[in-house]
Scaffold this motif. Structure first.
Motif, PDB file in Angstrom:
ATOM      1  N   PRO A 180       0.824  -1.215   0.000  1.00 50.74           N
ATOM      2  CA  PRO A 180       0.000   0.000   0.000  1.00 50.74           C
ATOM      3  C   PRO A 180       0.861   1.270   0.000  1.00 50.74           C
ATOM      4  O   PRO A 180       1.991   1.279   0.488  1.00 50.74           O
ATOM      5  CB  PRO A 180      -0.793  -0.098   1.304  1.00 50.74           C
ATOM      6  N   ARG A 181       0.288   2.322  -0.535  1.00 47.76           N
ATOM      7  CA  ARG A 181       0.995   3.596  -0.678  1.00 47.76           C
ATOM      8  C   ARG A 181       1.564   4.094   0.650  1.00 47.76           C
ATOM      9  O   ARG A 181       2.683   4.601   0.701  1.00 47.76           O
ATOM     10  CB  ARG A 181       0.027   4.629  -1.274  1.00 47.76           C
ATOM     11  N   GLU A 182       0.819   3.951   1.747  1.00 49.48           N
ATOM     12  CA  GLU A 182       1.294   4.434   3.043  1.00 49.48           C
ATOM     13  C   GLU A 182       2.580   3.730   3.479  1.00 49.48           C
ATOM     14  O   GLU A 182       3.451   4.337   4.091  1.00 49.48           O
ATOM     15  CB  GLU A 182       0.207   4.273   4.122  1.00 49.48           C
ATOM     16  N   LEU A 183       2.683   2.429   3.162  1.00 47.52           N
ATOM     17  CA  LEU A 183       3.896   1.686   3.538  1.00 47.52           C
ATOM     18  C   LEU A 183       5.091   2.094   2.683  1.00 47.52           C
ATOM     19  O   LEU A 183       6.217   2.201   3.181  1.00 47.52           O
ATOM     20  CB  LEU A 183       3.660   0.182   3.434  1.00 47.52           C
ATOM     21  N   VAL A 184       4.868   2.331   1.405  1.00 50.57           N
ATOM     22  CA  VAL A 184       5.964   2.762   0.533  1.00 50.57           C
ATOM     23  C   VAL A 184       6.423   4.160   0.957  1.00 50.57           C
ATOM     24  O   VAL A 184       7.620   4.431   1.057  1.00 50.57           O
ATOM     25  CB  VAL A 184       5.543   2.720  -0.952  1.00 50.57           C
ATOM     26  N   TRP A 185       5.466   5.029   1.237  1.00 49.38           N
ATOM     27  CA  TRP A 185       5.789   6.377   1.729  1.00 49.38           C
ATOM     28  C   TRP A 185       6.663   6.288   2.977  1.00 49.38           C
ATOM     29  O   TRP A 185       7.682   6.958   3.089  1.00 49.38           O
ATOM     30  CB  TRP A 185       4.497   7.140   2.013  1.00 49.38           C
ATOM     31  N   ARG A 186       6.245   5.449   3.923  1.00 45.78           N
ATOM     32  CA  ARG A 186       6.978   5.315   5.179  1.00 45.78           C
ATOM     33  C   ARG A 186       8.408   4.825   4.946  1.00 45.78           C
ATOM     34  O   ARG A 186       9.338   5.258   5.622  1.00 45.78           O
ATOM     35  CB  ARG A 186       6.244   4.377   6.134  1.00 45.78           C
ATOM     36  N   ALA A 187       8.604   3.945   3.963  1.00 51.70           N
ATOM     37  CA  ALA A 187       9.952   3.446   3.666  1.00 51.70           C
ATOM     38  C   ALA A 187      10.877   4.574   3.211  1.00 51.70           C
ATOM     39  O   ALA A 187      12.085   4.521   3.437  1.00 51.70           O
ATOM     40  CB  ALA A 187       9.885   2.356   2.601  1.00 51.70           C
ATOM     41  N   PHE A 188      10.307   5.609   2.602  1.00 50.89           N
ATOM     42  CA  PHE A 188      11.101   6.755   2.158  1.00 50.89           C
ATOM     43  C   PHE A 188      11.262   7.818   3.243  1.00 50.89           C
ATOM     44  O   PHE A 188      12.191   8.616   3.176  1.00 50.89           O
ATOM     45  CB  PHE A 188      10.449   7.408   0.931  1.00 50.89           C
ATOM     46  N   THR A 189      10.365   7.859   4.221  1.00 49.26           N
ATOM     47  CA  THR A 189      10.358   8.975   5.175  1.00 49.26           C
ATOM     48  C   THR A 189      10.673   8.596   6.615  1.00 49.26           C
ATOM     49  O   THR A 189      10.893   9.479   7.442  1.00 49.26           O
ATOM     50  CB  THR A 189       8.994   9.697   5.140  1.00 49.26           C
ATOM     51  N   ASP A 190      10.697   7.314   6.937  1.00 45.51           N
ATOM     52  CA  ASP A 190      11.046   6.866   8.282  1.00 45.51           C
ATOM     53  C   ASP A 190      12.537   6.531   8.299  1.00 45.51           C
ATOM     54  O   ASP A 190      12.982   5.661   7.541  1.00 45.51           O
ATOM     55  CB  ASP A 190      10.216   5.632   8.647  1.00 45.51           C
ATOM     56  N   PRO A 191      13.333   7.211   9.136  1.00 47.30           N
ATOM     57  CA  PRO A 191      14.786   6.989   9.131  1.00 47.30           C
ATOM     58  C   PRO A 191      15.198   5.529   9.338  1.00 47.30           C
ATOM     59  O   PRO A 191      16.144   5.062   8.697  1.00 47.30           O
ATOM     60  CB  PRO A 191      15.293   7.876  10.271  1.00 47.30           C
ATOM     61  N   ASP A 192      14.505   4.803  10.213  1.00 51.99           N
ATOM     62  CA  ASP A 192      14.854   3.405  10.463  1.00 51.99           C
ATOM     63  C   ASP A 192      14.670   2.564   9.201  1.00 51.99           C
ATOM     64  O   ASP A 192      15.541   1.767   8.840  1.00 51.99           O
ATOM     65  CB  ASP A 192      14.016   2.825  11.604  1.00 51.99           C
ATOM     66  N   GLN A 193      13.526   2.731   8.541  1.00 46.95           N
ATOM     67  CA  GLN A 193      13.266   1.952   7.332  1.00 46.95           C
ATOM     68  C   GLN A 193      14.171   2.386   6.185  1.00 46.95           C
ATOM     69  O   GLN A 193      14.694   1.551   5.450  1.00 46.95           O
ATOM     70  CB  GLN A 193      11.796   2.080   6.922  1.00 46.95           C
ATOM     71  N   PHE A 194      14.366   3.687   6.035  1.00 46.57           N
ATOM     72  CA  PHE A 194      15.216   4.207   4.969  1.00 46.57           C
ATOM     73  C   PHE A 194      16.615   3.595   5.043  1.00 46.57           C
ATOM     74  O   PHE A 194      17.174   3.161   4.033  1.00 46.57           O
ATOM     75  CB  PHE A 194      15.282   5.730   5.064  1.00 46.57           C
ATOM     76  N   ALA A 195      17.164   3.524   6.246  1.00 50.24           N
ATOM     77  CA  ALA A 195      18.510   2.966   6.433  1.00 50.24           C
ATOM     78  C   ALA A 195      18.571   1.485   6.066  1.00 50.24           C
ATOM     79  O   ALA A 195      19.626   0.980   5.697  1.00 50.24           O
ATOM     80  CB  ALA A 195      18.977   3.173   7.873  1.00 50.24           C
ATOM     81  N   GLU A 196      17.436   0.797   6.139  1.00 50.23           N
ATOM     82  CA  GLU A 196      17.421  -0.636   5.828  1.00 50.23           C
ATOM     83  C   GLU A 196      17.532  -0.933   4.337  1.00 50.23           C
ATOM     84  O   GLU A 196      18.051  -1.976   3.952  1.00 50.23           O
ATOM     85  CB  GLU A 196      16.144  -1.287   6.368  1.00 50.23           C
ATOM     86  N   TRP A 197      17.031  -0.031   3.482  1.00 49.07           N
ATOM     87  CA  TRP A 197      16.971  -0.381   2.062  1.00 49.07           C
ATOM     88  C   TRP A 197      17.722   0.563   1.132  1.00 49.07           C
ATOM     89  O   TRP A 197      18.109   0.163   0.035  1.00 49.07           O
ATOM     90  CB  TRP A 197      15.514  -0.465   1.583  1.00 49.07           C
ATOM     91  N   PHE A 198      17.931   1.796   1.534  1.00 44.99           N
ATOM     92  CA  PHE A 198      18.483   2.741   0.580  1.00 44.99           C
ATOM     93  C   PHE A 198      19.969   2.479   0.344  1.00 44.99           C
ATOM     94  O   PHE A 198      20.688   2.147   1.266  1.00 44.99           O
ATOM     95  CB  PHE A 198      18.280   4.190   1.041  1.00 44.99           C
ATOM     96  N   GLY A 233      17.627   0.990  -9.223  1.00 44.64           N
ATOM     97  CA  GLY A 233      17.124  -0.364  -9.443  1.00 44.64           C
ATOM     98  C   GLY A 233      17.611  -1.334  -8.382  1.00 44.64           C
ATOM     99  O   GLY A 233      16.848  -2.144  -7.856  1.00 44.64           O
ATOM    100  N   SER A 234      18.880  -1.227  -8.039  1.00 48.21           N
ATOM    101  CA  SER A 234      19.466  -2.080  -7.009  1.00 48.21           C
ATOM    102  C   SER A 234      18.847  -1.782  -5.639  1.00 48.21           C
ATOM    103  O   SER A 234      18.504  -2.688  -4.884  1.00 48.21           O
ATOM    104  CB  SER A 234      20.983  -1.855  -6.986  1.00 48.21           C
ATOM    105  N   SER A 235      18.669  -0.507  -5.340  1.00 49.89           N
ATOM    106  CA  SER A 235      18.041  -0.114  -4.073  1.00 49.89           C
ATOM    107  C   SER A 235      16.602  -0.622  -3.999  1.00 49.89           C
ATOM    108  O   SER A 235      16.153  -1.085  -2.953  1.00 49.89           O
ATOM    109  CB  SER A 235      18.055   1.405  -3.916  1.00 49.89           C
ATOM    110  N   PHE A 236      15.871  -0.520  -5.115  1.00 55.91           N
ATOM    111  CA  PHE A 236      14.474  -0.954  -5.125  1.00 55.91           C
ATOM    112  C   PHE A 236      14.343  -2.450  -4.898  1.00 55.91           C
ATOM    113  O   PHE A 236      13.347  -2.912  -4.340  1.00 55.91           O
ATOM    114  CB  PHE A 236      13.786  -0.537  -6.415  1.00 55.91           C
ATOM    115  N   THR A 237      15.344  -3.223  -5.288  1.00 55.20           N
ATOM    116  CA  THR A 237      15.335  -4.656  -4.984  1.00 55.20           C
ATOM    117  C   THR A 237      15.365  -4.858  -3.469  1.00 55.20           C
ATOM    118  O   THR A 237      14.650  -5.702  -2.925  1.00 55.20           O
ATOM    119  CB  THR A 237      16.537  -5.352  -5.653  1.00 55.20           C
ATOM    120  N   LYS A 238      16.175  -4.059  -2.781  1.00 59.40           N
ATOM    121  CA  LYS A 238      16.225  -4.126  -1.316  1.00 59.40           C
ATOM    122  C   LYS A 238      14.920  -3.620  -0.699  1.00 59.40           C
ATOM    123  O   LYS A 238      14.445  -4.161   0.301  1.00 59.40           O
ATOM    124  CB  LYS A 238      17.433  -3.339  -0.790  1.00 59.40           C
ATOM    125  N   LEU A 239      14.312  -2.593  -1.326  1.00 58.92           N
ATOM    126  CA  LEU A 239      13.032  -2.080  -0.830  1.00 58.92           C
ATOM    127  C   LEU A 239      11.932  -3.130  -0.983  1.00 58.92           C
ATOM    128  O   LEU A 239      11.105  -3.291  -0.084  1.00 58.92           O
ATOM    129  CB  LEU A 239      12.665  -0.777  -1.555  1.00 58.92           C
TER     130      LEU A 239
END
Length: 154
Positions: A19-37, A142-148
């Protein structure tokens, strides 16, 4: 970088199975961002991530090469448009990037679109890039999105 080289914008459209809210959070939550970016072979240590997601706010982090931690790539962007769950727009000025004049402004626009089946279509626009930089940026995303994808699947 000449003016003609600098006119290339990277555009990526990607559908995520979340869902859009979860994808948004992956970009805006520091903990999640550090996991995939960061592309595979690079990481973003959580203690380097600082976000203030609002117009005039910032996003700062440092990408670190996994094999050689002395190789780093800091980022320091400013948000110019923020619409929760829908839009993030910002810019960053290059400093110390090989082949790029200091002060070159790169923009990033992320549009989050709700799709049927609790999916999200992300439209990313970034640039301007010289052709050789555009290709590298596309591969990095593309590589980052695989991790996301893996993070969103949890």
């Amino acid at each position: 970088m000449t003016d003609t080289q600098a006119t290339q914008e990277l555009v990526i459209t990607r559908v995520f199975d979340a869902p859009r809210e979860l994808v948004w959070r992956a970009f805006t939550d520091p903990d999640q961002f550090a996991e995939w970016f960061a592309p595979v072979g690079w990481s973003v240590p959580r203690d380097t991530v600082d976000m203030d997601v609002r117009v005039g706010g910032h996003q700062r982090f440092v990408m670190v090469n996994d094999e050689d931690p002395t190789m780093t790539s800091p980022a320091d962007g400013i948000f110019s448009e923020v619409v929760e769950h829908e839009l993030l727009v910002g810019h960053e000025e290059a400093h110390g990037v090989p082949g790029v004049p200091d002060g070159t402004r790169f923009t990033l626009r992320l549009e989050f679109h709700a799709e049927s089946g609790d999916r999200t279509r992300l439209v990313l626009r970034q640039g301007p890039f010289a052709p050789e930089m555009r290709s590298g940026a596309e591969q990095g995303w593309g590589s980052s999105f695989t991790k996301l994808d893996a993070l969103l699947a949890r």
